[in-house]
Design a protein around this motif. Structure first.
Motif, PDB file in Angstrom:
ATOM      1  N   VAL A   3      29.145  21.446  26.802  1.00  0.00           N
ATOM      2  CA  VAL A   3      29.017  22.147  25.535  1.00  0.00           C
ATOM      3  C   VAL A   3      27.540  22.337  25.252  1.00  0.00           C
ATOM      4  O   VAL A   3      26.808  21.367  25.034  1.00  0.00           O
ATOM      5  CB  VAL A   3      29.682  21.359  24.384  1.00  0.00           C
ATOM      6  CG1 VAL A   3      29.529  22.120  23.081  1.00  0.00           C
ATOM      7  CG2 VAL A   3      31.158  21.118  24.692  1.00  0.00           C
ATOM      8  N   ASP A   5      25.969  24.168  22.696  1.00  0.00           N
ATOM      9  CA  ASP A   5      25.596  24.043  21.291  1.00  0.00           C
ATOM     10  C   ASP A   5      26.856  23.853  20.452  1.00  0.00           C
ATOM     11  O   ASP A   5      27.766  24.669  20.472  1.00  0.00           O
ATOM     12  CB  ASP A   5      24.805  25.269  20.822  1.00  0.00           C
ATOM     13  CG  ASP A   5      25.574  26.566  21.009  1.00  0.00           C
ATOM     14  OD1 ASP A   5      26.365  26.626  21.964  1.00  0.00           O
ATOM     15  OD2 ASP A   5      25.380  27.498  20.223  1.00  0.00           O
ATOM     16  N   SER A   6      26.900  22.768  19.723  1.00  0.00           N
ATOM     17  CA  SER A   6      28.074  22.486  18.905  1.00  0.00           C
ATOM     18  C   SER A   6      27.694  21.530  17.779  1.00  0.00           C
ATOM     19  O   SER A   6      27.229  20.422  18.033  1.00  0.00           O
ATOM     20  CB  SER A   6      29.193  21.875  19.755  1.00  0.00           C
ATOM     21  OG  SER A   6      30.322  21.591  18.949  1.00  0.00           O
ATOM     22  N   GLY A  37      26.316  18.795  20.906  1.00  0.00           N
ATOM     23  CA  GLY A  37      26.125  19.491  22.173  1.00  0.00           C
ATOM     24  C   GLY A  37      25.049  18.860  23.027  1.00  0.00           C
ATOM     25  O   GLY A  37      24.558  17.757  22.745  1.00  0.00           O
ATOM     26  N   LYS A  97      27.170  30.774  16.011  1.00  0.00           N
ATOM     27  CA  LYS A  97      28.385  30.076  15.630  1.00  0.00           C
ATOM     28  C   LYS A  97      28.345  29.748  14.143  1.00  0.00           C
ATOM     29  O   LYS A  97      27.274  29.745  13.519  1.00  0.00           O
ATOM     30  CB  LYS A  97      28.543  28.791  16.446  1.00  0.00           C
ATOM     31  CG  LYS A  97      28.819  29.022  17.917  1.00  0.00           C
ATOM     32  CD  LYS A  97      29.042  27.695  18.635  1.00  0.00           C
ATOM     33  CE  LYS A  97      29.376  27.905  20.100  1.00  0.00           C
ATOM     34  NZ  LYS A  97      29.606  26.607  20.793  1.00  0.00           N
TER      35      LYS A  97
END
Length: 203
Positions: A3, A5-6, A37, A97
């Motif tokens: 992942v 970017d989260s 992330g 996002k």
């Protein structure tokens, strides 16, 4: 799974402020977001569902993996009444996002605000937000619905939404019509009929 970017919310993404008073002024809550992330992300933009709510955070700040950042939502209850749910959205990362945060609760309005929101006096116990509704242009067989908001002047200043449905049938005269429509509510265990007017142009 990789992942890049989260962001995740530490705790709840929706916070209930409970019952608040309009006179008490602005309420706020700090939300903490953690970068879950494997790359640093930047908070780029924020927006809210209503002008009564603002969102604040460190824009263009780089949040490293496993680090956290604070986002503050502020709700101004001035002129508000009843249940509310206001949201703030944070846009982050190169893929733009979004993560959404919410404040909910029930606002008890001041007397001045109540009089503005419910200007139509039916009795000492009952006031209406409006007693005349514009349905615009309608044709035979068409149905439209509006909602009459009734203020019960009890200790809680309870608000009741009564749905009003109007259907144009073949016997409805053409042209501009002012339809008298009864709505019913309960006051002290007694049924009360309130008359409203529906303005409609029948084609």
């Amino acid at each position: 799974m990789f992942v890049a970017d989260s962001l995740i919310v530490l705790g709840l993404a929706t916070i209930s402020l409970g019952t608040i008073q309009e006179a008490d002024g602005i309420k706020e809550h700090d939300f903490w977001l953690r970068n879950a992330g494997q790359e640093a992300v930047t908070l780029q933009q924020g927006y809210t569902s209503c002008g009564c709510t603002t969102i604040q955070f460190a824009k263009e700040e780089s949040v490293a993996p496993d680090d956290s950042t604070c986002v503050t939502l502020r709700f101004n209850p001035q002129g508000k009444g009843g249940e509310f749910e206001e949201t703030g959205t944070v846009v982050y990362g190169p893929n733009r996002k979004r993560i959404q945060l919410s404040l909910t609760g029930y606002c008890i309005t001041s007397e001045e605000t109540l009089m503005r929101q419910f200007p139509i006096r039916i009795s000492d116990d009952i006031r209406l937000s409006a007693n005349r509704f514009d349905l615009g242009i309608m044709h035979v067989g068409e149905t439209k619905q509006r909602g009459v908001i009734v203020l019960h002047r009890d200790e809680d200043n309870r608000q009741e939404r009564i749905p009003v449905t109007f259907t144009v049938d073949a016997n409805t005269p053409k042209g501009l019509q002012h339809i008298v429509h009864p709505v019913k509510t309960m006051v002290n265990d007694n049924e009360l009929t309130i008359v409203i007017t529906l303005d409609v142009m029948i084609k």
